[in-house]
Design a protein around this motif. Sequence first.
Motif, short mmCIF file in Angstrom:
data_model
loop_
_atom_site.label_atom_id
_atom_site.label_comp_id
_atom_site.label_asym_id
_atom_site.label_seq_id
_atom_site.Cartn_x
_atom_site.Cartn_y
_atom_site.Cartn_z
N ALA A 1 0.85 -1.19 0.00
CA ALA A 1 0.00 0.00 0.00
C ALA A 1 0.88 1.23 0.00
O ALA A 1 1.31 1.70 1.06
CB ALA A 1 -0.91 -0.01 1.22
N PRO A 2 1.21 1.78 -1.17
CA PRO A 2 2.18 2.88 -1.23
C PRO A 2 1.64 4.24 -0.80
O PRO A 2 2.41 5.07 -0.31
CB PRO A 2 2.58 2.91 -2.72
N LEU A 3 0.33 4.50 -0.97
CA LEU A 3 -0.18 5.86 -0.78
C LEU A 3 -1.22 6.00 0.32
O LEU A 3 -1.46 7.11 0.80
CB LEU A 3 -0.80 6.37 -2.10
N ILE B 1 2.72 -7.05 5.48
CA ILE B 1 2.15 -5.82 4.93
C ILE B 1 3.24 -4.77 4.81
O ILE B 1 3.92 -4.44 5.78
CB ILE B 1 1.00 -5.31 5.81
N PHE B 2 3.40 -4.25 3.59
CA PHE B 2 4.35 -3.18 3.32
C PHE B 2 3.56 -1.88 3.12
O PHE B 2 2.64 -1.83 2.30
CB PHE B 2 5.16 -3.48 2.06
N VAL B 3 3.93 -0.85 3.85
CA VAL B 3 3.23 0.43 3.80
C VAL B 3 4.20 1.51 3.33
O VAL B 3 5.29 1.65 3.89
CB VAL B 3 2.66 0.81 5.18
N ILE C 1 4.17 -5.40 10.01
CA ILE C 1 4.09 -4.17 9.22
C ILE C 1 5.50 -3.63 9.00
O ILE C 1 6.25 -3.43 9.95
CB ILE C 1 3.25 -3.10 9.95
N ARG C 2 5.83 -3.39 7.75
CA ARG C 2 7.14 -2.82 7.42
C ARG C 2 6.95 -1.62 6.50
O ARG C 2 6.20 -1.68 5.53
CB ARG C 2 8.04 -3.86 6.76
N LEU D 1 12.13 -1.06 5.75
CA LEU D 1 12.74 -0.97 7.07
C LEU D 1 12.43 -2.26 7.84
O LEU D 1 11.46 -2.95 7.56
CB LEU D 1 12.18 0.22 7.83
N SER D 2 13.25 -2.56 8.81
CA SER D 2 12.97 -3.71 9.66
C SER D 2 11.70 -3.42 10.47
O SER D 2 11.29 -2.26 10.63
CB SER D 2 14.13 -3.94 10.62
N PRO D 3 11.05 -4.45 11.02
CA PRO D 3 9.88 -4.20 11.87
C PRO D 3 10.18 -3.25 13.02
O PRO D 3 9.35 -2.41 13.37
CB PRO D 3 9.51 -5.61 12.38
#
Length: 299
Positions: A116-118, A168-170, A201-202, A257-259
């Motif tokens: 989810a980039p935005l 999940i990548f944010v 989440i990262r 980034l790491s968690p």
Amino acid sequence: MRDSEMPDPSEHALGMALRDARLEACFGLRELGRWVGVEPDQLSSWELGQEVPTLEDVAGVLGALGVVGEKKSRIMELAREVAGASWIMYGSQADTAHYTMVAGHERNAESMTVWAPLQIPELLQIPDYARLVFGPALWDNEILEHVVENRLSRKEILFDAEPAEVQIFVGTEALRQHFGDAEVMLRQVRYLIEISPTVKIRLVSSEAVTEGAFSWYRLWDATEVVYCPHQHAGVFLSGREAAPYEDLIEQLAEAALSPEDSLHHLSAAAAGFEEEVRAQRLANETGLTKLLTGEDPAE
């Protein structure tokens, strides 16, 4: 619609599955047609394999019949086989069929990756954030609340007794003030911090991976499906068309980034929103005081 008069085996199997589901639910063709907004003759042609329903049509029929669980998954898999390697669900997730398709993939996923980039990912949105996302397009408050409720119900897959494996990548851009409501953003980021011990989440710099938002599912039957949401449609990819997304997931993992660092970044974002909320409240109180004492609030 088919060109030949004889259905192939997969189309015949899909038609029979839809007919069996209808009969098991004790629906007649006319009654089902009223529920889904389709003429009885059209429903009959689907059941006979004379015409092929879209995935949206199949999801709508199954929803009206109350078909869930393994049986629904099996029929949707038949529908995907008939549709081919990719398909489109028109309309936003405010549409029942679109929502049902997305939620069905999530429930039947053995593992899942979300990028989810935005915006904050759908699975992690708090109610007020979801309202801000949908609000501009849905003026009917009753419909809006129903859509928000549907979106929130999808969170259950993250906290089941045996949850699917989810990463999940944010994008960092999702943590910016896009909706003009710092208080909602503060509560949303605090929620991400709260669930971080349970949900992986990262954060990823939004410039590091330019690919738009997507969700990648590995289903229990080992099928791999990618869902790409758009404003007025959603695209589902499988087979060869889904394969390149494995490389994209590797890119995300390398750039993220790491968690632990992600949690630190979230805490810093929360502190920033907290300061913004405090400043806004102070400005409001100052303006009210001036108004009550007869001073010009603009001065």
